[in-house]
Design a protein around this motif. Structure first.
Motif, PDB file in Angstrom:
ATOM      1  N   ALA A 210      40.851  41.653  44.158  1.00  0.00           N
ATOM      2  CA  ALA A 210      39.307  41.882  43.705  1.00  0.00           C
ATOM      3  C   ALA A 210      38.539  40.439  43.573  1.00  0.00           C
ATOM      4  N   MET A 211      39.391  39.290  43.118  1.00  0.00           N
ATOM      5  CA  MET A 211      38.599  38.207  43.116  1.00  0.00           C
ATOM      6  C   MET A 211      38.378  37.331  44.433  1.00  0.00           C
ATOM      7  N   GLN A 212      39.424  37.639  45.387  1.00  0.00           N
ATOM      8  CA  GLN A 212      39.097  37.160  46.554  1.00  0.00           C
ATOM      9  C   GLN A 212      38.316  38.022  47.416  1.00  0.00           C
ATOM     10  N   ASP A 213      37.933  39.279  47.344  1.00  0.00           N
ATOM     11  CA  ASP A 213      36.852  39.978  47.738  1.00  0.00           C
ATOM     12  C   ASP A 213      35.382  39.350  47.395  1.00  0.00           C
ATOM     13  N   SER A 214      35.442  38.890  45.951  1.00  0.00           N
ATOM     14  CA  SER A 214      34.346  38.512  45.191  1.00  0.00           C
ATOM     15  C   SER A 214      33.855  37.122  45.942  1.00  0.00           C
ATOM     16  N   ILE A 215      34.784  36.286  45.977  1.00  0.00           N
ATOM     17  CA  ILE A 215      34.410  34.979  46.493  1.00  0.00           C
ATOM     18  C   ILE A 215      34.020  35.005  47.884  1.00  0.00           C
ATOM     19  N   LYS A 216      34.793  35.759  48.706  1.00  0.00           N
ATOM     20  CA  LYS A 216      34.515  35.907  50.272  1.00  0.00           C
ATOM     21  C   LYS A 216      33.050  36.505  50.354  1.00  0.00           C
TER      22      LYS A 216
END
Length: 286
Positions: A210-216
């Motif tokens: 979820a964090m990686q999707d948010s930053i991307k």
């Protein structure tokens, strides 16, 4: 004849001088009257409630009242102006000190000073009230009353033998005729329920994903995906009445103190990051 007149004149002058001497001496010299002179050599003792005695002349200034009330008229003398005045009875005057059995009083500092026996003021009454309050009489506490004797329990009542009913002998019931038991069919074995699927894990969303999707998706502009050095799940946290999964992203940033590794916290619900905050202050990251 002349001698007799001369002796009579001397006697008259002596009598007048004796009567007027205290007043004239005080007006001319400020010297004390006969009562003051007698009081100067006396010792006034105050008896405390405890039975001890205290010499008034040995009391410290802080133990004495600042003023007294005169019971008789007191003559006062101003040494600087060489004038006299009278302090009327019933007047409040300043207490300057104690000399033997006399009090030294005044109305103003450095002005008229007068002396009078302690008994001609209310000093004794003031000190008695003060020391009585400081040393109150002990109060006798009555002994505790003895507890009342415990009541004796009454003896059990004995009944006469004739009054007690005799138990009747129990009659044995006749045996019932034997009945042949019919065979009981075997009960069918219960079917085992089908194994239910294990309940889905609560908050099974992967916080790292979820964090990686948010930053991307550029949800915040503070740092980019390439700056992140480490992704970590950080468990659940309740904030403002809401429960979130949390994760920490550690990224490298250039500051005025050089390159620093900085952490950002993600608050996740339903598989998506709802907010990014600074871990220490809890404020939002833009």
């Amino acid at each position: 004849m002349k001698t007799l007149l001369f002796i009579s004149a001397l006697a008259a002058i002596g009598i007048l001088g004796y009567l007027a001497e205290p007043s004239l001496r005080f007006q001319l010299t400020g010297a004390s009257s006969m009562a003051e002179e007698l009081g100067r050599n006396q010792k006034v003792v105050l008896q405390l409630p405890s039975g001890e005695t205290m010499d008034l002349a040995k009391l410290k200034a802080e133990q004495l009242p600042t003023s007294v009330v005169l019971k008789t008229e007191v003559k006062a003398f101003d040494n600087a102006a060489h004038t006299t005045t009278n302090f009327q009875a019933g007047r409040h005057v300043n207490l300057v000190g104690i000399e033997g059995g006399n009090v030294v009083v005044s109305i103003d500092e450095g002005s008229y000073i007068g002396r009078a026996p302690v008994t001609d003021t209310n000093l004794i009454e003031q000190l008695s009230a003060k020391f009585s309050a400081a040393h109150p009489e002990p109060v006798e506490i009555p002994p505790a009353a003895e507890p009342p004797p415990a009541r004796k329990t009454s003896e059990p009542i004995q009944m006469e033998e004739s009054a007690v009913p005799e138990p009747t002998p129990a009659t044995m019931p006749e045996p019932a005729p034997a009945v042949e038991a019919s065979p009981v069919p075997d009960a069918p074995e219960p079917e085992m329920p089908a194994e239910s699927a294990p309940p889905a894990a609560v908050n099974s969303t992967d916080p790292v994903q979820a964090m990686q999707d948010s930053i991307k998706a550029a949800q915040i502009k503070e740092f980019t995906f390439e700056q992140v050095l480490e992704w970590n799940a950080a468990g659940e946290e309740t904030l403002d009445g809401e429960t979130y999964q949390t994760g920490l992203a550690t990224y490298k940033a250039v500051t005025v103190f050089g390159e620093k590794n900085i952490q950002a916290k993600a608050l996740i619900q339903g598989g998506k990051v709802k907010r990014w905050i600074w871990p220490k202050s809890g404020t939002d990251i833009k």
